[in-house]
Design a protein around this motif. Structure first.
Motif, mmCIF file in Angstrom:
data_model
loop_
_atom_site.group_PDB
_atom_site.id
_atom_site.type_symbol
_atom_site.label_atom_id
_atom_site.label_comp_id
_atom_site.label_asym_id
_atom_site.label_seq_id
_atom_site.Cartn_x
_atom_site.Cartn_y
_atom_site.Cartn_z
ATOM 1 N N PRO A 183 -20.177 10.228 26.235
ATOM 2 C CA PRO A 183 -19.466 8.754 25.448
ATOM 3 C C PRO A 183 -20.334 7.657 25.846
ATOM 4 C CG PRO A 183 -17.651 9.775 26.343
ATOM 5 C CD PRO A 183 -18.347 10.688 26.358
ATOM 6 N N LEU A 184 -20.646 8.023 27.412
ATOM 7 C CA LEU A 184 -21.300 6.981 28.376
ATOM 8 C C LEU A 184 -23.091 6.980 27.479
ATOM 9 C CD1 LEU A 184 -20.548 6.665 31.735
ATOM 10 C CD2 LEU A 184 -20.155 5.291 29.938
ATOM 11 N N VAL A 185 -23.491 7.612 27.747
ATOM 12 C CA VAL A 185 -25.131 8.071 26.827
ATOM 13 C C VAL A 185 -25.056 7.578 25.840
ATOM 14 C CG1 VAL A 185 -26.576 10.495 25.986
ATOM 15 C CG2 VAL A 185 -25.517 9.957 28.206
ATOM 16 N N MET A 186 -24.077 8.734 24.695
ATOM 17 C CA MET A 186 -23.967 7.408 23.388
ATOM 18 C C MET A 186 -23.772 6.076 23.243
ATOM 19 S SD MET A 186 -24.171 10.457 21.213
ATOM 20 C CE MET A 186 -25.470 11.129 22.235
ATOM 21 N N ALA A 187 -22.900 5.835 23.636
ATOM 22 C CA ALA A 187 -23.122 4.058 24.461
ATOM 23 C C ALA A 187 -24.518 3.508 24.490
ATOM 24 C CB ALA A 187 -21.742 3.353 24.771
ATOM 25 N N LEU A 188 -25.550 3.534 25.857
ATOM 26 C CA LEU A 188 -26.315 2.983 25.538
ATOM 27 C C LEU A 188 -27.291 3.749 24.102
ATOM 28 C CD1 LEU A 188 -26.688 4.558 29.221
ATOM 29 C CD2 LEU A 188 -26.962 2.902 28.698
ATOM 30 N N PHE A 189 -27.100 4.873 23.692
ATOM 31 C CA PHE A 189 -28.032 4.952 22.505
ATOM 32 C C PHE A 189 -27.738 4.064 21.241
ATOM 33 C CE2 PHE A 189 -29.223 9.632 23.714
ATOM 34 C CZ PHE A 189 -30.370 8.910 24.150
ATOM 35 N N GLN A 190 -26.308 3.915 20.916
ATOM 36 C CA GLN A 190 -25.958 2.839 20.282
ATOM 37 C C GLN A 190 -26.063 1.435 20.759
ATOM 38 O OE1 GLN A 190 -21.704 4.166 20.862
ATOM 39 N NE2 GLN A 190 -22.332 5.336 18.962
ATOM 40 N N ARG A 191 -25.790 1.118 21.468
ATOM 41 C CA ARG A 191 -26.683 -0.214 22.551
ATOM 42 C C ARG A 191 -28.740 -0.715 22.110
ATOM 43 N NH1 ARG A 191 -22.683 -2.308 27.081
ATOM 44 N NH2 ARG A 191 -20.699 -1.075 26.073
ATOM 45 N N THR A 192 -28.878 0.675 22.180
ATOM 46 C CA THR A 192 -30.358 -0.140 22.725
ATOM 47 C C THR A 192 -31.479 0.465 20.887
ATOM 48 O OG1 THR A 192 -30.683 2.049 23.776
ATOM 49 C CG2 THR A 192 -30.334 0.373 24.888
ATOM 50 N N VAL A 193 -30.783 1.601 20.537
ATOM 51 C CA VAL A 193 -31.449 1.609 19.122
ATOM 52 C C VAL A 193 -31.690 0.804 17.870
ATOM 53 C CG1 VAL A 193 -32.114 4.010 17.752
ATOM 54 C CG2 VAL A 193 -31.616 3.833 20.873
ATOM 55 N N PRO A 194 -32.683 0.800 16.743
ATOM 56 C CA PRO A 194 -32.290 0.202 15.741
ATOM 57 C C PRO A 194 -31.389 0.817 14.668
ATOM 58 C CG PRO A 194 -34.369 -0.749 16.199
ATOM 59 C CD PRO A 194 -33.981 0.588 17.686
ATOM 60 N N PRO A 195 -30.367 0.362 14.606
ATOM 61 C CA PRO A 195 -29.933 1.098 13.631
ATOM 62 C C PRO A 195 -30.533 2.015 12.282
ATOM 63 C CG PRO A 195 -28.600 -1.458 13.526
ATOM 64 C CD PRO A 195 -30.338 -1.377 14.433
#
Length: 432
Positions: free
Chosen positions: A338-350
């Motif tokens: 969940p932490l890794v996914m949150a990092l991707f969700q916050r930093t990768v353009p939609p």
């Protein structure tokens, strides 16, 4: 319940309709962990049962890595619900075909493995779709809670699914269990179609970003994504690959440690897996409460703590000590994804999120099998206990190396940060 960080997830008009279908499908997947290998056992000749069981288990997961690359051109611009729904349709169709071919007595071992492989081709995109949908419909401050809910469903299914499958296989056989898994995926596909009509999810991305939670453009908070500057997005993929790889030998070493070093039965092995699963469920539920921590340091702290929980096994500690510490290991393990996914969700353009997550899934899905394959020679050379110790210490060193990388990052490094009006870069030297 309303005061918990999970309430915005459970009460969201889209997610509250999807979660029951996800729960049903997760239980079906948990049952298939047993059914896939057991059907291979019933079909294979006595002399090659081990080979065919390994082939079936690998076919049910590893082709997802290939599909993540092969279908990138066609799927990278699709919405999260669409990707997850297509994966569910393919799983339901392929597993249902296995049942039908078996019923008419035409199922061969090669055909069985091939159909399992077909069912897994979109698995990386299905996982990417689930987490992309979260980013599409929720603001950033709720991503970690939603990721934690997803992880908890998977961990709970790994506990509940196998015993249910065991009972059903004893009563009706493994094909019935695979048929139920196919039905569960069909329910999930229908859930995605009804909860998120085609084309609807893409329109919610801007709304989620606008809701974007508590980001002040004048005072950028770069601590949550400092890991992005330390190792980069490719580094996150590499880090996770190495983490899962180093844990892989554990699956070979622990059973042999129980049997040869402890002279104990499979009951004790099952107990270790059970307490780990219970700890993982608790860890999944605790994930959302980490949302106010800097995600990068929290992630490396989890890796370090997880390595520490494996040390008692590697040092030959008595069961009364290693068993509860291993449960804590499950507690530490669960929040990592969940932490890794949150990092991707916050930093990768939609527009890029689903393909980035598909690449992540494609790479990491092969890490544990490679590590497990390496576990055989390691156990032969070092012994089971020393292999467990090696796995524990290398995981700890990985966590320490990541923490040092964060501390020693250069001042002029550029960070990316999501804002309501798009993605900007922040230079630490200039922002102070």
């Amino acid at each position: 319940m309303r005061s918990t960080p999970y309430w915005p997830v459970l009460s969201h008009p889209v997610l509250r309709r999807i979660l029951p279908g996800l729960g049903i499908s997760a239980l079906g997947d948990g049952m298939s962990l047993v059914a896939v290998s057991w059907l291979a056992l019933t079909l294979a000749p006595e002399s090659s049962r081990g080979t065919w069981v390994a082939a079936a288990v690998a076919a049910y997961s590893l082709p997802g890595a290939l599909g993540g690359v092969l279908f990138r051109r066609y799927l990278r611009h699709r919405g999260g619900a669409e990707l997850a729904g297509w994966n569910a349709i393919l799983r339901a169709s392929a597993l249902g075909t296995i049942v039908l071919v078996y019923v008419v007595d035409l199922l061969t071992l090669w055909g069985y493995v091939l159909l399992l492989a077909v069912s897994a081709l979109l698995s990386a995109w299905g996982s990417a779709g689930r987490y992309t949908l979260i980013a599409e419909v929720l603001p950033a401050e709720h991503h970690l809670a939603a990721n934690g809910v997803m992880g908890t469903l998977m961990e709970a299914s790994a506990i509940a699914g196998p015993p249910v499958a065991g009972l059903l296989i004893g009563w009706a056989g493994p094909v019935v269990v695979l048929g139920l898994d196919a039905v569960s995926f069909a329910v999930l596909a229908l859930t995605y179609r009804l909860a998120v009509p085609a084309g609807a999810s893409g329109h919610t991305t801007a709304g989620a970003a606008a809701a974007g939670a508590d980001i002040d453009a004048d005072k950028p908070d770069i601590s949550d994504i400092s890991v992005s500057s330390a190792v980069g997005r490719n580094g996150l993929v590499a880090l996770s690959f190495v983490f899962f790889l180093l844990f892989g030998p554990f699956y070979v070493a622990l059973p042999l440690h129980i049997a040869d070093d402890r002279h104990a039965s499979a009951t004790l092995l099952g107990l270790y897996y059970t307490v780990f699963g219970l700890g993982a469920v608790a860890g999944g539920l605790a994930s959302a409460y980490l949302r106010r921590l800097p995600l990068g340091p929290a992630m490396f702290g989890i890796i370090l703590a997880f390595g520490l929980t494996l040390l008692p096994l590697g040092l030959g500690a008595p069961v009364w000590l290693s068993l509860p510490v291993f449960a804590v290991g499950g507690l530490c393990w669960a929040p990592y994804l969940p932490l890794v996914m949150a990092l991707f969700q916050r930093t990768v353009p939609p527009t890029q999120l689903s393909q980035v997550l598909a690449v992540f899934g494609s790479v990491t899905v092969i890490a544990v099998p490679i590590g497990t394959a390496a576990g055989g020679p390691l156990v032969t050379a070092l012994g089971a206990e020393h292999t467990l110790l090696l796995s524990a210490t290398t995981i700890m060193l990985l966590g320490l190396a990541g923490a040092i990388a964060l501390i020693a990052r250069p001042f002029g490094k550029v960070w990316e940060k999501p804002y309501p009006d798009g993605y900007v870069t922040v230079d630490r030297e200039r922002s102070g």
